[in-house]
Design a protein around this motif. Structure first.
Motif, PDB file in Angstrom:
ATOM      1  N   LEU A   3      38.254  -0.300  21.933  1.00 19.72           N
ATOM      2  CA  LEU A   3      38.828   0.862  22.598  1.00 19.72           C
ATOM      3  C   LEU A   3      40.086   1.325  21.863  1.00 19.72           C
ATOM      4  O   LEU A   3      40.327   2.523  21.736  1.00 19.72           O
ATOM      5  N   THR A   6      39.600   4.041  19.221  1.00 20.48           N
ATOM      6  CA  THR A   6      39.105   5.374  19.575  1.00 20.48           C
ATOM      7  C   THR A   6      40.149   6.462  19.422  1.00 20.48           C
ATOM      8  O   THR A   6      39.809   7.637  19.355  1.00 20.48           O
ATOM      9  N   CYS A  71      37.027   9.990  29.839  1.00 24.13           N
ATOM     10  CA  CYS A  71      37.250   8.543  29.818  1.00 24.13           C
ATOM     11  C   CYS A  71      37.633   8.067  31.213  1.00 24.13           C
ATOM     12  O   CYS A  71      38.397   8.738  31.913  1.00 24.13           O
ATOM     13  N   ILE A  85      33.241   5.860  28.385  1.00 24.28           N
ATOM     14  CA  ILE A  85      33.551   7.079  27.642  1.00 24.28           C
ATOM     15  C   ILE A  85      32.304   7.943  27.581  1.00 24.28           C
ATOM     16  O   ILE A  85      31.209   7.449  27.290  1.00 24.28           O
ATOM     17  N   HIS A  87      31.117  11.175  25.442  1.00 27.30           N
ATOM     18  CA  HIS A  87      31.470  11.936  24.237  1.00 27.30           C
ATOM     19  C   HIS A  87      30.462  13.064  24.084  1.00 27.30           C
ATOM     20  O   HIS A  87      29.254  12.815  24.047  1.00 27.30           O
ATOM     21  N   TYR A  98      32.968  -0.090  27.476  1.00 27.31           N
ATOM     22  CA  TYR A  98      33.813  -1.080  26.810  1.00 27.31           C
ATOM     23  C   TYR A  98      34.204  -2.142  27.828  1.00 27.31           C
ATOM     24  O   TYR A  98      34.624  -1.821  28.942  1.00 27.31           O
TER      25      TYR A  98
END
Length: 190
Positions: A3, A6, A71, A85, A87, A98
């Motif tokens: 994480l 990111t 997130c 997350i 995206h 995660y």
């Protein structure tokens, strides 16, 4: 894989967001077996999520910039357990989970097939697979379960997001078309 890699947080341990990553709250949290959540949105460069101002559909069409990220970090008993997350890339939302380490300083990307674990307190926990993410985040729910105008319409937050350049006036106005209420708000209509 981590994480911390990111770019979403200046401090992953403290969950202090990086520049351009904005925290947000929603009306009507989902039940998560007593867990709590914190949320953030990141939209690339000078772009914003926009809705055509005259859109009067029940679910107005939104223009979402590629590489937008939503997130959510879930904690149980004050300990961070999972960060999810979403995206947005090439007009597709992809979900990633995660798993937080025991030290609470970073989280590792969960394998694509997901992961079942037992938390240190003995609580079973399922980190969803990428396919499981799509069960809820799909076209029927307009993908963004939390980042909907009606759910964001609390205590001036929509106006704040507009002033920060993350959403346009049409997005703010569509909260009227798409209202939401907290489950414990007895004054809200059914």
């Amino acid at each position: 894989q981590l994480l911390s890699e990111t770019g979403l947080f200046r401090s992953t341990r403290q969950q202090v967001s990086a520049k351009g990553v904005e925290p947000f709250e929603i009306m009507g949290e989902m039940w998560q077996d007593g867990a709590t959540s914190e949320r953030w949105v990141a939209i690339p460069s000078e772009e914003m999520i926009s809705v055509e101002k005259k859109a009067r559909k029940r679910v107005p069409a939104m223009e979402i910039p590629s590489d937008t990220v939503l997130c959510r970090t879930t904690s149980l008993g004050g300990q961070k357990v999972e960060t999810q997350i979403l995206h947005y890339e090439n007009q597709v939302w992809n979900g990633y989970s995660y798993a937080w380490n025991e030290d609470g300083n970073d989280a590792q990307l969960v394998p694509a097939e997901g992961l079942d674990v037992e938390l240190p307190d003995g609580t079973p926990w399922r980190y969803p697979s990428r396919a499981e993410c799509a069960r809820c985040h799909n076209i029927g729910s307009d993908y963004r379960l939390a980042f909907q105008p009606g759910k964001l319409n609390l205590e001036g937050q929509l106006e704040h997001l507009k002033v920060r350049g993350l959403v346009n006036e049409g997005f703010v106005d569509s909260a009227i078309i798409q209202p939401a209420a907290s489950m414990d708000d007895e004054s809200a209509s059914v």
